[in-house]
Design a protein around this motif. Structure first.
Motif, PDB file in Angstrom:
ATOM      1  N   UNK A  63      -0.270  -6.841   7.519  1.00 30.30           N
ATOM      2  CA  UNK A  63       0.253  -7.197   8.845  1.00 30.30           C
ATOM      3  C   UNK A  63      -0.880  -7.514   9.806  1.00 30.30           C
ATOM      4  N   UNK A  64      -0.611  -8.402  10.738  1.00 28.37           N
ATOM      5  CA  UNK A  64      -1.614  -8.750  11.749  1.00 28.37           C
ATOM      6  C   UNK A  64      -1.931  -7.556  12.647  1.00 28.37           C
ATOM      7  N   UNK A  65      -1.017  -6.592  12.763  1.00 33.08           N
ATOM      8  CA  UNK A  65      -1.237  -5.415  13.603  1.00 33.08           C
ATOM      9  C   UNK A  65      -2.066  -4.332  12.916  1.00 33.08           C
ATOM     10  N   UNK A  66      -2.486  -4.564  11.685  1.00 28.33           N
ATOM     11  CA  UNK A  66      -3.205  -3.522  10.938  1.00 28.33           C
ATOM     12  C   UNK A  66      -4.510  -3.110  11.639  1.00 28.33           C
ATOM     13  N   UNK A  67      -5.150  -4.041  12.356  1.00 29.62           N
ATOM     14  CA  UNK A  67      -6.392  -3.696  13.056  1.00 29.62           C
ATOM     15  C   UNK A  67      -6.134  -2.623  14.117  1.00 29.62           C
ATOM     16  N   UNK A  68      -5.035  -2.763  14.838  1.00 29.65           N
ATOM     17  CA  UNK A  68      -4.684  -1.758  15.845  1.00 29.65           C
ATOM     18  C   UNK A  68      -4.311  -0.437  15.181  1.00 29.65           C
ATOM     19  N   UNK A  69      -3.583  -0.501  14.076  1.00 30.41           N
ATOM     20  CA  UNK A  69      -3.192   0.724  13.373  1.00 30.41           C
ATOM     21  C   UNK A  69      -4.412   1.467  12.833  1.00 30.41           C
ATOM     22  N   UNK A  70      -5.399   0.740  12.336  1.00 24.86           N
ATOM     23  CA  UNK A  70      -6.623   1.379  11.822  1.00 24.86           C
ATOM     24  C   UNK A  70      -7.389   2.108  12.930  1.00 24.86           C
ATOM     25  N   UNK A  71      -7.307   1.590  14.149  1.00 17.36           N
ATOM     26  CA  UNK A  71      -8.027   2.195  15.273  1.00 17.36           C
ATOM     27  C   UNK A  71      -7.225   3.304  15.943  1.00 17.36           C
ATOM     28  N   UNK A  72      -6.041   3.576  15.443  1.00 24.66           N
ATOM     29  CA  UNK A  72      -5.168   4.592  16.039  1.00 24.66           C
ATOM     30  C   UNK A  72      -5.532   5.987  15.573  1.00 24.66           C
ATOM     31  N   UNK A  73      -5.291   6.946  16.442  1.00 27.56           N
ATOM     32  CA  UNK A  73      -5.486   8.346  16.087  1.00 27.56           C
ATOM     33  C   UNK A  73      -4.532   8.683  14.945  1.00 27.56           C
TER      34      UNK A  73
END
Length: 192
Positions: free
Chosen positions: A148-158
């Motif tokens: 998913x394109x949102x994976x970068x945000x998910x990886x940076x999530x707590x």
């Protein structure tokens, strides 16, 4: 945020930084609702809150909250993705206020535009967002996979909270999703 999360992700000056993602793997079990509720109720003195809509299948926040809050999809995710060096003021300017200090960074309804914006944001943009120590970002990732394109945000999530209905086949189906997202670098939790 939790002390353990703070130990893992330190901000400028040692303050806790936090991006928290909410996602699903199938159907519509309420990930957007959970993300919105967390963003609404997670109030910390001295911090700002944004709800970032990052669902590859297109945005719904503007349609959902337009009657109550006059929300539109601009400014929103596209403007967030175009920030070259986001500071707190710049990030907050990409969101629209809806209640009690919460701002929504809405996504356009077109999946192509959402994917392009998230790809433009990329890992560098997600890292810069996560580095803002006085910001609490709640990200609605929609149906999230390792591609998913949102994976970068998910990886940076707590933590990336996966939401599913209390139905055996959905819970059983979560196992592969948890493994995939952990392999992609996410810290995963589950809400049934």
């Amino acid at each position: 945020c939790t002390r353990a999360a703070c130990n893992d992700r330190q901000g400028v000056g040692g303050g806790c930084v936090m991006v928290l993602s909410v996602a699903s793997r199938r159907g519509s079990p309420g990930a957007t609702t959970v993300a919105g509720l967390l963003a609404s109720w997670w109030v910390e003195e001295g911090t700002s809150r944004v709800l970032v809509e990052a669902d590859d299948s297109g945005g719904i926040a503007a349609a959902r909250w337009r009657p109550a809050h006059g929300l539109t999809w601009q400014p929103g995710l596209i403007e967030l993705a175009t920030l070259t060096d986001p500071d707190l003021g710049g990030v907050l300017a990409t969101g629209q206020p809806i209640a009690d200090g919460l701002r929504v960074v809405a996504a356009p309804p077109s999946p192509g535009q959402v994917i392009n914006a998230l790809n433009a944001l990329g890992d560098d943009g997600a890292a810069r967002l996560a580095s803002l120590s006085s910001l609490r970002a709640f990200v609605d990732c929609g149906r999230l996979t390792g591609r998913s394109a949102a994976i970068h945000l998910a990886r940076r999530s707590v933590v990336t909270v996966l939401v599913c209905r209390p139905v055996l086949e959905e819970i059983y189906g979560m196992l592969a999703g948890v493994v995939e997202l952990r392999d992609a670098g996410c810290h995963v939790g589950l809400v049934v």
